[in-house]
Design a protein around this motif. Structure first.
Motif, short mmCIF file in Angstrom:
data_model
loop_
_atom_site.label_atom_id
_atom_site.label_comp_id
_atom_site.label_asym_id
_atom_site.label_seq_id
_atom_site.Cartn_x
_atom_site.Cartn_y
_atom_site.Cartn_z
N LYS A 194 9.49 -8.69 6.20
CA LYS A 194 8.61 -8.17 7.23
C LYS A 194 7.18 -8.55 6.86
O LYS A 194 6.73 -8.26 5.76
CB LYS A 194 8.72 -6.64 7.31
N PRO A 195 6.45 -9.21 7.73
CA PRO A 195 5.08 -9.62 7.40
C PRO A 195 4.21 -8.41 7.07
O PRO A 195 4.29 -7.36 7.70
CB PRO A 195 4.59 -10.30 8.69
N ILE A 196 3.38 -8.56 6.04
CA ILE A 196 2.45 -7.50 5.67
C ILE A 196 1.19 -7.65 6.51
O ILE A 196 0.56 -8.69 6.50
CB ILE A 196 2.10 -7.57 4.17
N LYS A 197 0.87 -6.60 7.25
CA LYS A 197 -0.31 -6.65 8.13
C LYS A 197 -1.54 -6.16 7.38
O LYS A 197 -1.45 -5.28 6.58
CB LYS A 197 -0.06 -5.81 9.38
N ASP A 206 12.60 -5.68 -0.92
CA ASP A 206 13.40 -6.57 -0.06
C ASP A 206 12.96 -6.46 1.39
O ASP A 206 12.88 -7.46 2.11
CB ASP A 206 14.88 -6.22 -0.19
N TRP A 207 12.69 -5.22 1.81
CA TRP A 207 12.25 -4.97 3.19
C TRP A 207 10.90 -5.65 3.45
O TRP A 207 10.69 -6.25 4.50
CB TRP A 207 12.17 -3.46 3.39
N LEU A 208 10.01 -5.59 2.46
CA LEU A 208 8.69 -6.18 2.62
C LEU A 208 8.76 -7.70 2.76
O LEU A 208 8.01 -8.30 3.55
CB LEU A 208 7.81 -5.85 1.41
N THR A 209 9.62 -8.33 1.98
CA THR A 209 9.66 -9.78 1.99
C THR A 209 10.21 -10.34 3.31
O THR A 209 9.99 -11.49 3.64
CB THR A 209 10.50 -10.32 0.83
N THR A 216 0.85 -1.18 0.00
CA THR A 216 0.00 0.00 0.00
C THR A 216 0.89 1.24 0.00
O THR A 216 2.06 1.18 0.41
CB THR A 216 -0.92 0.05 1.23
N TRP A 217 0.34 2.35 -0.47
CA TRP A 217 1.11 3.59 -0.50
C TRP A 217 1.55 3.99 0.91
O TRP A 217 2.66 4.49 1.10
CB TRP A 217 0.30 4.70 -1.16
N SER A 218 0.72 3.74 1.91
CA SER A 218 1.10 4.12 3.28
C SER A 218 2.36 3.38 3.72
O SER A 218 3.19 3.92 4.46
CB SER A 218 -0.05 3.84 4.25
N MET A 219 2.52 2.13 3.28
CA MET A 219 3.71 1.35 3.65
C MET A 219 4.96 1.92 2.99
O MET A 219 6.01 2.06 3.62
CB MET A 219 3.51 -0.11 3.25
N THR A 277 10.01 5.36 3.25
CA THR A 277 10.87 6.47 2.80
C THR A 277 11.03 7.55 3.86
O THR A 277 11.99 8.31 3.81
CB THR A 277 10.32 7.10 1.51
N GLN A 278 10.11 7.64 4.80
CA GLN A 278 10.21 8.67 5.83
C GLN A 278 10.98 8.20 7.06
O GLN A 278 11.58 9.01 7.76
CB GLN A 278 8.81 9.13 6.25
#
Length: 350
Positions: free
Chosen positions: A347-350, A342-345, A318-321, A326-327
């Motif tokens: 870290k579990p996506i909630k 890479d970071w997403l894979t 999602t854009w919020s993620m 980036t912030q």
């Protein structure tokens, strides 16, 4: 105040391999005339030609110019004048809307709160625009609440400007959909009720412009950027292993693809590395509208862009993620989207 000093503080000096070249050759950017496309009686041939030019540009470097875009010259002029009024204020007044750590909106001076090296030679004011009928005056309310009711005129100008930018963005999304072979309405509908960002960029003169950058090399993490430059050169794009400039055109907007749309296109269209250089003679200002989807809308390519020979390039997000990444975790550069994937894979996506 920094411009009055004889030398530049070390935090603003960039490494030798990233220092600017002031004489960058001009980039050949397609000029897309939207007049026929935007008219009620637009011809199929005009639409086809516009989508063809966009496809060609976005497959190479993601930058193109649009003219006859329907935005009044008076509104653009007012937006630049209001920006000058804001940046002419004393630092103490601007700092009333200081950007807080981890947030994407507010006033920032060289991002000194976030970074300690390779600081950009600029000031920015960023604020949110919501294309939401339940929150019709997001921008206007921000100026009044943050700076005081006397800033209502500025709020009204930027409210109207953002509404026009949002409308233009959705029209460009129609052309992007056509150029990718999906329905004309697919991306337009995806970005309706967008939750976007408007940014006012101010680049003061710099006594040593060969040592620093107004904005460092990066790809926009957002979906689409619509930029209006003042009369001073500064925008450069990295194409074919060379920095090239895009000169100001008062009648045109510079449009470029961002990382989020690169993911939506499944990497068919490119988010290109670009930067801003400064000079010792003139200040430079630009208006940047960053189109973003609703924060919790899932970003994934349409089925038409996938088949057995074309696998998914990026995971759902999602854009919020991506905005949070980036912030709080990563300084935007040319590898933001891959680093985020890479970071997403991990870290579990909630």
């Amino acid at each position: 105040m920094l411009n009055l000093q004889a030398t530049i503080p070390n935090q603003f000096i960039w490494p030798d391999d990233e220092k600017p070249c002031t004489e960058a050759p001009e980039l050949d950017v397609p000029l897309i005339d939207l007049q026929n496309f935007l008219s009620a009686s637009s011809s199929p041939s005009a639409t086809l030609e516009a989508s063809r030019l966009i496809s060609e540009a976005c497959s190479k470097h993601g930058f193109f110019l649009v003219v006859n875009h329907g935005i009044s010259e008076e509104l653009i002029s007012d937006a630049h004048e209001c920006m000058a009024r804001f940046y002419d204020m004393p630092p103490s007044e601007k700092q009333k809307v200081q950007r807080k750590p981890g947030e994407s909106c507010g006033y920032a001076s060289s991002f000194t709160g976030r970074f300690s090296t390779k600081l950009p030679w600029k000031e920015t004011l960023s604020f949110r625009f919501c294309d939401d009928k339940n929150s019709p005056n997001t921008v206007q309310d921000y100026f009044c609440d943050a700076l005081g009711h006397e800033f209502l005129p500025l709020g009204k100008v930027y409210q109207e400007y953002c509404e026009e930018m949002s409308s233009l963005s959705l029209k460009i999304m129609e052309l992007l959909g056509l150029s990718l072979g999906v329905s004309r309405d697919y991306f337009r509908e995806f970005f309706e009720e967008n939750d976007s960002i408007m940014r006012l960029n101010y680049y003061p003169p710099c006594q040593k412009p060969n040592l620093t950058l107004g904005t460092g090399p990066h790809c926009d993490p957002t979906s689409l950027t619509i930029l209006h430059q003042d009369h001073v050169n500064g925008l450069q794009v990295f194409v074919d292993n060379q920095w090239r400039s895009i000169s100001p055109n008062p009648k045109a907007f510079v449009v470029n693809i961002g990382d989020t749309f690169m993911a939506l296109s499944n990497n068919i269209y490119k988010s290109c590395l670009h930067r801003a250089v400064v000079n010792s003679q003139s200040e430079r200002k630009s208006l940047a509208f960053f189109l973003c989807p609703k924060k919790y809308r899932v970003v994934k390519p349409p089925r038409e862009l996938l088949d057995s020979n074309t696998p998914r390039r990026y995971p759902d997000f999602t854009w919020s993620m991506l905005l949070e990444f980036t912030q709080k975790h990563y300084r935007a550069d040319m590898n933001t989207l891959q680093a985020f994937s890479d970071w997403l894979t991990k870290k579990p996506i909630k």
